[in-house]
Scaffold this motif. Sequence first.
Motif, PDB file in Angstrom:
ATOM      1  N   PRO A  10       0.825  -1.209   0.000  1.00 27.53           N
ATOM      2  CA  PRO A  10       0.000   0.000   0.000  1.00 27.53           C
ATOM      3  C   PRO A  10       0.860   1.260   0.000  1.00 27.53           C
ATOM      4  O   PRO A  10       1.937   1.287   0.586  1.00 27.53           O
ATOM      5  N   ALA A  11       0.355   2.287  -0.655  1.00 24.00           N
ATOM      6  CA  ALA A  11       1.048   3.578  -0.698  1.00 24.00           C
ATOM      7  C   ALA A  11       0.877   4.295   0.639  1.00 24.00           C
ATOM      8  O   ALA A  11      -0.072   4.039   1.379  1.00 24.00           O
ATOM      9  N   THR A  12       1.793   5.189   0.910  1.00 18.84           N
ATOM     10  CA  THR A  12       1.657   6.018   2.100  1.00 18.84           C
ATOM     11  C   THR A  12       0.385   6.844   2.018  1.00 18.84           C
ATOM     12  O   THR A  12      -0.062   7.222   0.935  1.00 18.84           O
ATOM     13  N   GLN A  13      -0.175   7.118   3.167  1.00 19.24           N
ATOM     14  CA  GLN A  13      -1.317   8.017   3.249  1.00 19.24           C
ATOM     15  C   GLN A  13      -0.913   9.302   3.967  1.00 19.24           C
ATOM     16  O   GLN A  13      -1.758  10.088   4.383  1.00 19.24           O
ATOM     17  N   ASN A  14       0.406   9.486   4.110  1.00 19.64           N
ATOM     18  CA  ASN A  14       0.912  10.620   4.860  1.00 19.64           C
ATOM     19  C   ASN A  14       2.287  11.023   4.324  1.00 19.64           C
ATOM     20  O   ASN A  14       3.303  10.749   4.941  1.00 19.64           O
ATOM     21  N   GLU A  15       2.306  11.680   3.178  1.00 20.84           N
ATOM     22  CA  GLU A  15       3.574  12.037   2.547  1.00 20.84           C
ATOM     23  C   GLU A  15       4.355  13.115   3.288  1.00 20.84           C
ATOM     24  O   GLU A  15       5.546  13.275   3.061  1.00 20.84           O
ATOM     25  N   SER A  16       3.698  13.845   4.168  1.00 16.12           N
ATOM     26  CA  SER A  16       4.389  14.937   4.844  1.00 16.12           C
ATOM     27  C   SER A  16       4.890  14.591   6.238  1.00 16.12           C
ATOM     28  O   SER A  16       5.531  15.405   6.889  1.00 16.12           O
ATOM     29  N   TRP A  17       4.624  13.392   6.712  1.00 16.45           N
ATOM     30  CA  TRP A  17       4.990  13.008   8.070  1.00 16.45           C
ATOM     31  C   TRP A  17       5.408  11.543   8.059  1.00 16.45           C
ATOM     32  O   TRP A  17       5.554  10.953   7.016  1.00 16.45           O
ATOM     33  N   GLY A  18       5.631  10.942   9.182  1.00 13.52           N
ATOM     34  CA  GLY A  18       6.010   9.536   9.252  1.00 13.52           C
ATOM     35  C   GLY A  18       7.307   9.269   8.521  1.00 13.52           C
ATOM     36  O   GLY A  18       8.137  10.171   8.337  1.00 13.52           O
ATOM     37  N   LEU A  19       7.489   8.048   8.098  1.00 18.34           N
ATOM     38  CA  LEU A  19       8.709   7.665   7.377  1.00 18.34           C
ATOM     39  C   LEU A  19       8.853   8.464   6.091  1.00 18.34           C
ATOM     40  O   LEU A  19       9.923   8.981   5.793  1.00 18.34           O
ATOM     41  N   PHE A  20       7.781   8.578   5.363  1.00 18.19           N
ATOM     42  CA  PHE A  20       7.846   9.212   4.044  1.00 18.19           C
ATOM     43  C   PHE A  20       8.297  10.662   4.145  1.00 18.19           C
ATOM     44  O   PHE A  20       9.193  11.107   3.437  1.00 18.19           O
ATOM     45  N   GLY A  21       7.684  11.418   5.040  1.00 17.52           N
ATOM     46  CA  GLY A  21       8.044  12.820   5.197  1.00 17.52           C
ATOM     47  C   GLY A  21       9.435  13.025   5.766  1.00 17.52           C
ATOM     48  O   GLY A  21      10.112  13.995   5.443  1.00 17.52           O
ATOM     49  N   THR A  22       9.873  12.113   6.593  1.00 19.11           N
ATOM     50  CA  THR A  22      11.171  12.246   7.249  1.00 19.11           C
ATOM     51  C   THR A  22      12.326  11.908   6.315  1.00 19.11           C
ATOM     52  O   THR A  22      13.374  12.549   6.367  1.00 19.11           O
ATOM     53  N   LEU A  23      12.136  10.921   5.451  1.00 18.87           N
ATOM     54  CA  LEU A  23      13.247  10.487   4.595  1.00 18.87           C
ATOM     55  C   LEU A  23      13.443  11.345   3.355  1.00 18.87           C
ATOM     56  O   LEU A  23      14.453  11.186   2.656  1.00 18.87           O
ATOM     57  N   GLY A  24      12.516  12.229   3.061  1.00 17.88           N
ATOM     58  CA  GLY A  24      12.700  13.152   1.945  1.00 17.88           C
ATOM     59  C   GLY A  24      13.059  12.476   0.644  1.00 17.88           C
ATOM     60  O   GLY A  24      12.305  11.650   0.131  1.00 17.88           O
ATOM     61  N   GLU A  25      14.234  12.789   0.113  1.00 19.80           N
ATOM     62  CA  GLU A  25      14.667  12.270  -1.196  1.00 19.80           C
ATOM     63  C   GLU A  25      14.803  10.748  -1.224  1.00 19.80           C
ATOM     64  O   GLU A  25      14.798  10.152  -2.292  1.00 19.80           O
ATOM     65  N   HIS A  26      14.915  10.115  -0.078  1.00 23.79           N
ATOM     66  CA  HIS A  26      15.058   8.662  -0.013  1.00 23.79           C
ATOM     67  C   HIS A  26      13.706   7.950   0.128  1.00 23.79           C
ATOM     68  O   HIS A  26      13.652   6.720   0.074  1.00 23.79           O
ATOM     69  N   ALA A  27      12.636   8.713   0.311  1.00 21.55           N
ATOM     70  CA  ALA A  27      11.339   8.138   0.672  1.00 21.55           C
ATOM     71  C   ALA A  27      10.808   7.134  -0.351  1.00 21.55           C
ATOM     72  O   ALA A  27      10.381   6.038   0.020  1.00 21.55           O
ATOM     73  N   GLU A  28      10.807   7.490  -1.618  1.00 19.09           N
ATOM     74  CA  GLU A  28      10.250   6.604  -2.658  1.00 19.09           C
ATOM     75  C   GLU A  28      10.963   5.259  -2.687  1.00 19.09           C
ATOM     76  O   GLU A  28      10.318   4.213  -2.769  1.00 19.09           O
ATOM     77  N   ALA A  29      12.281   5.280  -2.624  1.00 21.86           N
ATOM     78  CA  ALA A  29      13.056   4.036  -2.658  1.00 21.86           C
ATOM     79  C   ALA A  29      12.929   3.266  -1.352  1.00 21.86           C
ATOM     80  O   ALA A  29      12.902   2.031  -1.341  1.00 21.86           O
ATOM     81  N   ALA A  30      12.836   3.993  -0.239  1.00 29.72           N
ATOM     82  CA  ALA A  30      12.798   3.348   1.078  1.00 29.72           C
ATOM     83  C   ALA A  30      11.465   2.670   1.379  1.00 29.72           C
ATOM     84  O   ALA A  30      11.436   1.650   2.072  1.00 29.72           O
ATOM     85  N   TRP A  31      10.372   3.240   0.884  1.00 31.97           N
ATOM     86  CA  TRP A  31       9.042   2.755   1.255  1.00 31.97           C
ATOM     87  C   TRP A  31       8.865   1.248   1.044  1.00 31.97           C
ATOM     88  O   TRP A  31       8.533   0.535   2.001  1.00 31.97           O
ATOM     89  N   PRO A  32       9.081   0.704  -0.163  1.00 34.09           N
ATOM     90  CA  PRO A  32       8.851  -0.742  -0.331  1.00 34.09           C
ATOM     91  C   PRO A  32       9.849  -1.597   0.451  1.00 34.09           C
ATOM     92  O   PRO A  32       9.497  -2.681   0.928  1.00 34.09           O
ATOM     93  N   ILE A  33      11.067  -1.102   0.625  1.00 34.22           N
ATOM     94  CA  ILE A  33      12.065  -1.856   1.389  1.00 34.22           C
ATOM     95  C   ILE A  33      11.634  -1.931   2.850  1.00 34.22           C
ATOM     96  O   ILE A  33      11.654  -2.996   3.476  1.00 34.22           O
ATOM     97  N   ALA A  34      11.234  -0.796   3.415  1.00 30.73           N
ATOM     98  CA  ALA A  34      10.813  -0.753   4.814  1.00 30.73           C
ATOM     99  C   ALA A  34       9.535  -1.556   5.030  1.00 30.73           C
ATOM    100  O   ALA A  34       9.418  -2.297   6.015  1.00 30.73           O
ATOM    101  N   MET A  35       8.577  -1.414   4.127  1.00 37.65           N
ATOM    102  CA  MET A  35       7.321  -2.162   4.251  1.00 37.65           C
ATOM    103  C   MET A  35       7.603  -3.662   4.315  1.00 37.65           C
ATOM    104  O   MET A  35       7.082  -4.369   5.185  1.00 37.65           O
ATOM    105  N   THR A  36       8.420  -4.138   3.410  1.00 35.65           N
ATOM    106  CA  THR A  36       8.741  -5.564   3.336  1.00 35.65           C
ATOM    107  C   THR A  36       9.547  -6.021   4.549  1.00 35.65           C
ATOM    108  O   THR A  36       9.231  -7.043   5.158  1.00 35.65           O
ATOM    109  N   ALA A  37      10.579  -5.268   4.905  1.00 36.82           N
ATOM    110  CA  ALA A  37      11.440  -5.651   6.027  1.00 36.82           C
ATOM    111  C   ALA A  37      10.647  -5.721   7.330  1.00 36.82           C
ATOM    112  O   ALA A  37      10.793  -6.676   8.111  1.00 36.82           O
TER     113      ALA A  37
END
Length: 124
Positions: A10-37
């Motif tokens: 599932p896609a993030t529902q909070n692009e400005s906060w949580g993991l997605f907002g915190t990782l900035g430029e790394h967020a797109e690449a990090a999301w599926p790795i973190a979700m799976t791990a």
Amino acid sequence: MTTTQQAKIPATQNESWGLFGTLGEHAEAAWPIAMTAISDATNQPLDSVRAFLDSRHGRHFADDVLNGLHAGLNLRDAIHAATQRWMGWTIGRLTSKQHGIPKGLPYLTGFVIHCEIVEEATAE
């Protein structure tokens, strides 16, 4: 987790906060790795992991990932190191009392489940 399961992340529902907002430029690449791990480590469904990563606890998890990146780890290794560290901690008496998470449960598992419950309760 298999490639078929990864397609259902599932896609993030909070692009400005949580993991997605915190990782900035790394967020797109990090999301599926973190979700799976995290799903693999906690044996929790991806929707529960999404709720965790979108929460303030996901922001703290992302801070731990950033610490790994600053220490020279690549993104995948930083996420796996953070996952293992959070699984190595256990819920203590005070956290159990404050959040209702069973004492002794791995920290990551406890907060993934907690975030799912909070999200479901606030949706009603």
